[in-house]
Design a protein around this motif. Sequence first.
Motif, PDB file in Angstrom:
ATOM      1  N   LYS A 174       0.853  -1.187   0.000  1.00 14.42           N
ATOM      2  CA  LYS A 174       0.000   0.000   0.000  1.00 14.42           C
ATOM      3  C   LYS A 174       0.887   1.234   0.000  1.00 14.42           C
ATOM      4  CE  LYS A 174      -3.892  -2.251   2.334  1.00 14.42           C
ATOM      5  NZ  LYS A 174      -4.775  -2.249   3.513  1.00 14.42           N
ATOM      6  N   GLU A 175       1.225   1.658  -1.183  1.00 19.96           N
ATOM      7  CA  GLU A 175       2.163   2.762  -1.377  1.00 19.96           C
ATOM      8  C   GLU A 175       1.682   3.601  -2.546  1.00 19.96           C
ATOM      9  OE1 GLU A 175       5.042   5.102  -0.549  1.00 19.96           O
ATOM     10  OE2 GLU A 175       5.720   3.146   0.181  1.00 19.96           O
ATOM     11  N   SER A 176       1.915   4.882  -2.489  1.00 21.20           N
ATOM     12  CA  SER A 176       1.628   5.755  -3.615  1.00 21.20           C
ATOM     13  C   SER A 176       2.850   5.748  -4.527  1.00 21.20           C
ATOM     14  CB  SER A 176       1.337   7.178  -3.113  1.00 21.20           C
ATOM     15  OG  SER A 176       1.104   8.047  -4.205  1.00 21.20           O
ATOM     16  N   TRP A 177       2.747   5.051  -5.638  1.00 26.17           N
ATOM     17  CA  TRP A 177       3.913   4.829  -6.486  1.00 26.17           C
ATOM     18  C   TRP A 177       4.185   6.022  -7.405  1.00 26.17           C
ATOM     19  CZ3 TRP A 177       6.422   1.165  -4.383  1.00 26.17           C
ATOM     20  CH2 TRP A 177       5.791   0.021  -3.865  1.00 26.17           C
ATOM     21  N   ASP A 178       5.462   6.368  -7.537  1.00 20.03           N
ATOM     22  CA  ASP A 178       5.880   7.472  -8.402  1.00 20.03           C
ATOM     23  C   ASP A 178       7.008   7.011  -9.320  1.00 20.03           C
ATOM     24  OD1 ASP A 178       4.191   9.532  -7.259  1.00 20.03           O
ATOM     25  OD2 ASP A 178       5.496   9.463  -5.498  1.00 20.03           O
ATOM     26  N   ILE A 179       7.211   7.772 -10.406  1.00 20.05           N
ATOM     27  CA  ILE A 179       8.322   7.525 -11.320  1.00 20.05           C
ATOM     28  C   ILE A 179       9.606   8.096 -10.712  1.00 20.05           C
ATOM     29  CG2 ILE A 179       9.275   7.995 -13.614  1.00 20.05           C
ATOM     30  CD1 ILE A 179       6.893   6.142 -13.711  1.00 20.05           C
ATOM     31  N   ASP A 180      10.681   7.300 -10.756  1.00 18.02           N
ATOM     32  CA  ASP A 180      11.991   7.753 -10.303  1.00 18.02           C
ATOM     33  C   ASP A 180      12.645   8.541 -11.443  1.00 18.02           C
ATOM     34  OD1 ASP A 180      14.314   6.748  -8.072  1.00 18.02           O
ATOM     35  OD2 ASP A 180      15.027   7.491  -9.997  1.00 18.02           O
ATOM     36  N   ILE A 181      12.901   9.818 -11.226  1.00 20.67           N
ATOM     37  CA  ILE A 181      13.394  10.682 -12.303  1.00 20.67           C
ATOM     38  C   ILE A 181      14.790  10.271 -12.757  1.00 20.67           C
ATOM     39  CG2 ILE A 181      13.873  13.049 -13.003  1.00 20.67           C
ATOM     40  CD1 ILE A 181      10.919  12.367 -12.549  1.00 20.67           C
ATOM     41  N   ARG A 182      15.650   9.909 -11.805  1.00 23.79           N
ATOM     42  CA  ARG A 182      16.997   9.465 -12.190  1.00 23.79           C
ATOM     43  C   ARG A 182      16.914   8.233 -13.088  1.00 23.79           C
ATOM     44  NH1 ARG A 182      20.728   5.819  -9.668  1.00 23.79           N
ATOM     45  NH2 ARG A 182      22.875   6.249 -10.296  1.00 23.79           N
ATOM     46  N   SER A 183      16.038   7.309 -12.739  1.00 23.78           N
ATOM     47  CA  SER A 183      15.864   6.112 -13.559  1.00 23.78           C
ATOM     48  C   SER A 183      15.273   6.461 -14.919  1.00 23.78           C
ATOM     49  CB  SER A 183      14.962   5.110 -12.838  1.00 23.78           C
ATOM     50  OG  SER A 183      15.589   4.610 -11.676  1.00 23.78           O
ATOM     51  N   LEU A 184      14.359   7.419 -14.936  1.00 27.06           N
ATOM     52  CA  LEU A 184      13.748   7.822 -16.203  1.00 27.06           C
ATOM     53  C   LEU A 184      14.793   8.342 -17.174  1.00 27.06           C
ATOM     54  CD1 LEU A 184      11.163   8.326 -17.865  1.00 27.06           C
ATOM     55  CD2 LEU A 184      11.020  10.569 -16.770  1.00 27.06           C
ATOM     56  N   LEU A 185      15.704   9.191 -16.685  1.00 26.81           N
ATOM     57  CA  LEU A 185      16.776   9.703 -17.534  1.00 26.81           C
ATOM     58  C   LEU A 185      17.648   8.569 -18.062  1.00 26.81           C
ATOM     59  CD1 LEU A 185      17.883  12.819 -15.455  1.00 26.81           C
ATOM     60  CD2 LEU A 185      16.876  12.871 -17.731  1.00 26.81           C
ATOM     61  N   SER A 186      17.981   7.634 -17.179  1.00 25.73           N
ATOM     62  CA  SER A 186      18.806   6.496 -17.584  1.00 25.73           C
ATOM     63  C   SER A 186      18.092   5.648 -18.629  1.00 25.73           C
ATOM     64  CB  SER A 186      19.155   5.647 -16.360  1.00 25.73           C
ATOM     65  OG  SER A 186      19.938   4.533 -16.728  1.00 25.73           O
ATOM     66  N   SER A 187      16.793   5.448 -18.461  1.00 28.18           N
ATOM     67  CA  SER A 187      16.033   4.631 -19.409  1.00 28.18           C
ATOM     68  C   SER A 187      15.983   5.278 -20.791  1.00 28.18           C
ATOM     69  CB  SER A 187      14.616   4.379 -18.883  1.00 28.18           C
ATOM     70  OG  SER A 187      14.640   3.572 -17.730  1.00 28.18           O
ATOM     71  N   PHE A 188      15.916   6.607 -20.839  1.00 30.10           N
ATOM     72  CA  PHE A 188      15.927   7.289 -22.129  1.00 30.10           C
ATOM     73  C   PHE A 188      17.317   7.296 -22.749  1.00 30.10           C
ATOM     74  CE2 PHE A 188      11.691   8.895 -21.274  1.00 30.10           C
ATOM     75  CZ  PHE A 188      11.153   8.988 -22.543  1.00 30.10           C
ATOM     76  N   GLU A 189      18.359   7.267 -21.922  1.00 35.23           N
ATOM     77  CA  GLU A 189      19.722   7.276 -22.457  1.00 35.23           C
ATOM     78  C   GLU A 189      20.242   5.874 -22.734  1.00 35.23           C
ATOM     79  OE1 GLU A 189      23.590   8.334 -23.681  1.00 35.23           O
ATOM     80  OE2 GLU A 189      21.633   9.278 -23.765  1.00 35.23           O
ATOM     81  N   PHE A 190      19.948   4.922 -21.812  1.00 32.85           N
ATOM     82  CA  PHE A 190      20.540   3.585 -21.910  1.00 32.85           C
ATOM     83  C   PHE A 190      19.518   2.468 -22.093  1.00 32.85           C
ATOM     84  CE2 PHE A 190      23.711   5.965 -19.338  1.00 32.85           C
ATOM     85  CZ  PHE A 190      24.777   5.871 -20.217  1.00 32.85           C
ATOM     86  N   ARG A 191      18.248   2.836 -22.256  1.00 36.39           N
ATOM     87  CA  ARG A 191      17.175   1.867 -22.412  1.00 36.39           C
ATOM     88  C   ARG A 191      16.924   1.049 -21.143  1.00 36.39           C
ATOM     89  NH1 ARG A 191      19.571   2.305 -27.539  1.00 36.39           N
ATOM     90  NH2 ARG A 191      18.089   2.385 -29.275  1.00 36.39           N
ATOM     91  N   SER A 192      17.509   1.423 -20.032  1.00 31.94           N
ATOM     92  CA  SER A 192      17.293   0.704 -18.780  1.00 31.94           C
ATOM     93  C   SER A 192      17.589   1.622 -17.608  1.00 31.94           C
ATOM     94  CB  SER A 192      18.191  -0.535 -18.702  1.00 31.94           C
ATOM     95  OG  SER A 192      17.854  -1.324 -17.570  1.00 31.94           O
ATOM     96  N   ALA A 193      16.927   1.353 -16.484  1.00 29.41           N
ATOM     97  CA  ALA A 193      17.205   2.078 -15.246  1.00 29.41           C
ATOM     98  C   ALA A 193      18.625   1.755 -14.787  1.00 29.41           C
ATOM     99  CB  ALA A 193      16.193   1.687 -14.176  1.00 29.41           C
ATOM    100  N   PRO A 194      19.221   2.571 -13.920  1.00 24.84           N
ATOM    101  CA  PRO A 194      20.579   2.287 -13.439  1.00 24.84           C
ATOM    102  C   PRO A 194      20.643   0.944 -12.713  1.00 24.84           C
ATOM    103  CG  PRO A 194      19.904   4.521 -12.858  1.00 24.84           C
ATOM    104  CD  PRO A 194      18.676   3.823 -13.362  1.00 24.84           C
ATOM    105  N   PRO A 195      21.808   0.302 -12.691  1.00 24.25           N
ATOM    106  CA  PRO A 195      21.955  -0.946 -11.931  1.00 24.25           C
ATOM    107  C   PRO A 195      21.464  -0.757 -10.495  1.00 24.25           C
ATOM    108  CG  PRO A 195      23.904  -0.558 -13.254  1.00 24.25           C
ATOM    109  CD  PRO A 195      23.063   0.675 -13.384  1.00 24.25           C
TER     110      PRO A 195
END
Length: 648
Positions: A174-195
């Motif tokens: 039971k959590e209000s889920w949000d997008i991780d901005i650092r991961s979003l940038l990584s996904s747009f640059e490297f196609r994946s969230a950071p390790p």
Amino acid sequence: MCGIAGIVSLNGKPIIDGGNRIHTMLKLLHHRGPDKQGVFFSPDGWVALGNTRLAIVDTITPFEVPMISWDGDAILTYNGEVFNYREERARLERQGIVFRTHSDTEVVLAALQKEGEQCLSRFDGFWGFALYEISKKRLLLGRDLLGKRHVFYYQNDHEFVFSSEINPILAVVKESWDIDIRSLLSSFEFRSAPPGATLVKKIFRLQAGYHLTIELASQKMHMNRALKLHPEKWFDFFEKNPSETEILEQCDALIAASCQARIPMEVGYIATLSGGLDSTLMNVYLSRFKKGLVDTLHGRSTRAAPQKGDDVDEWMASRWISRHLNTRHFEFDMLDDSAVKLYQQQAANSFDGVFSEGLVNFYQLAMQAKQHQKKVLLLSDGPDEFLGGYDRDIAAYRLEQRMSNEHWNGKIVRHFCRTALGRKILYKAKAKHLLNWSWLSKHPFYFKPAHSSGQYEVLRQLFDFNHVVIPHTLDSYGTIPSDYADLLSELDISQCMALSYATRSLPDYYNLRTDRAIMFASIELRLPMQTTDLVEFMIAVPAQWRFYSGRWSKYLFRKLVEKHVGTHIAYRHKYGFAYPGWMDIQLAKKLDLESTIQDSSIFNELPFKKNAKRFFLQTPHGHYRWMAYCLARSYERLKNRDFEVNVM
């Protein structure tokens, strides 16, 4: 192959609604283990473990999962395969251990209980597991060295929740889920969230080769690296200046041993055969050891057969190799109408942060394997990363060699390329190889891996950097973990690139996308080109054997294919795994990525620039449109708390 799940109390109180929640998690993992499922609850109510099973080894013995030790003290929920489990079982039997089954699961459980986590360095295989010891009130989570299997987790003040996939965690917390901005940038640059991260804030991924231990009694938690690559064990071999024949014999033996160990003994399998070097070699050895015909599979991802120069085209190469090796060959079209739903489905399930164009193609291969009544799919992923198979890597290496011979000119050119003006000019001129080379550095080591999707200039067009902190966000790939620092002075720059792929890109991008895609179809994935011994050997290969005369990439593999199959296959160009469906005009119209992007609110709610949506809709770079589509569809599900797994 299986799915694992667990909920652990961190406050010394029984888990709230543990029964319903663990069963919800297993329901969402059913596709990972349709043959069996079970749960375990600790007597004090502090631990709930779940396991689904896809029966591959010891398909006859009806044992329960999670598996409980003889003395009832240790419980293992396990997702993996150990290929040398028979040898390990015999070793443990000599120490007096009695086994009830013929499964690798019981061998892993017995070894962990008797010898601790040190036993894992003896195993040839892959895994994600959780071991709970009742007497010690201790939980151990582990992930294999090359990250072929995955463990996601969430933690708050009162509980710790983990799973093989993200959806089960999202559904029971039971959590209000949000997008991780650092991961979003990584996904747009490297196609994946950071390790270690995911697209969803507060949900993490255990890093490859790491263990996480929870001491429930003291409420302490710690993480440690348990496994590490050792390419240095091959340094002496190469320092003796072995002949080409000696190197090829060693490489040949390593690949042969890995392929032989990964042939399933109890269930049917099928191997991919695209016409490329890696799948060709894999099937050479499978055909050598298999009793009867090997079944091979090729997916056609274009309307016409790809061909470069005077090469045998991709389709004909696949068929010719099949005839040469006497395999039973199957082909299928990846662009039929059923692909539309597959792209929509996988785009909407990108909570892990993987925005990969090729993910659906892997899913299609697995579905074909299932249609042919197989339970295991063999893929040849790995050598492109380790032996310089990508065009951008060999181009960067060639430029580095050239600029090194022109010391001051090279420094001046690199400095200019790294300036904002230089990057802008090169980006507009589409001088991608020069731009990629400019990031290549030995001290400190950094490079742009093949899965890097663009450059900072594109991200600057998309994101408002007044509200986004970019330092260290885009350095998670193309680097080497600090605990390998003692090796760097011994490696040439091509070896550094291979080590970076092995420790960063492979576990947290390439192997993440294939695991997610192929297990969606309830198929086990085996990767013969990624056994630890072979990977360590390929990392240690010096540049002159990786990029022969600066001309041929993957030179050793080309020579082996020349020996076993012929020169007309060995020296073909690289074609890549598959072309994404949204590049096909007919399929793209049915997908209608533009409408989803246009209607999504996420581009107004996250720190995108005002013109970002227009960029996605108008850009000639289709992969950015696909990434925006993945984000929009996944965000909609996150907002609506829709975490069902709709398997086709």
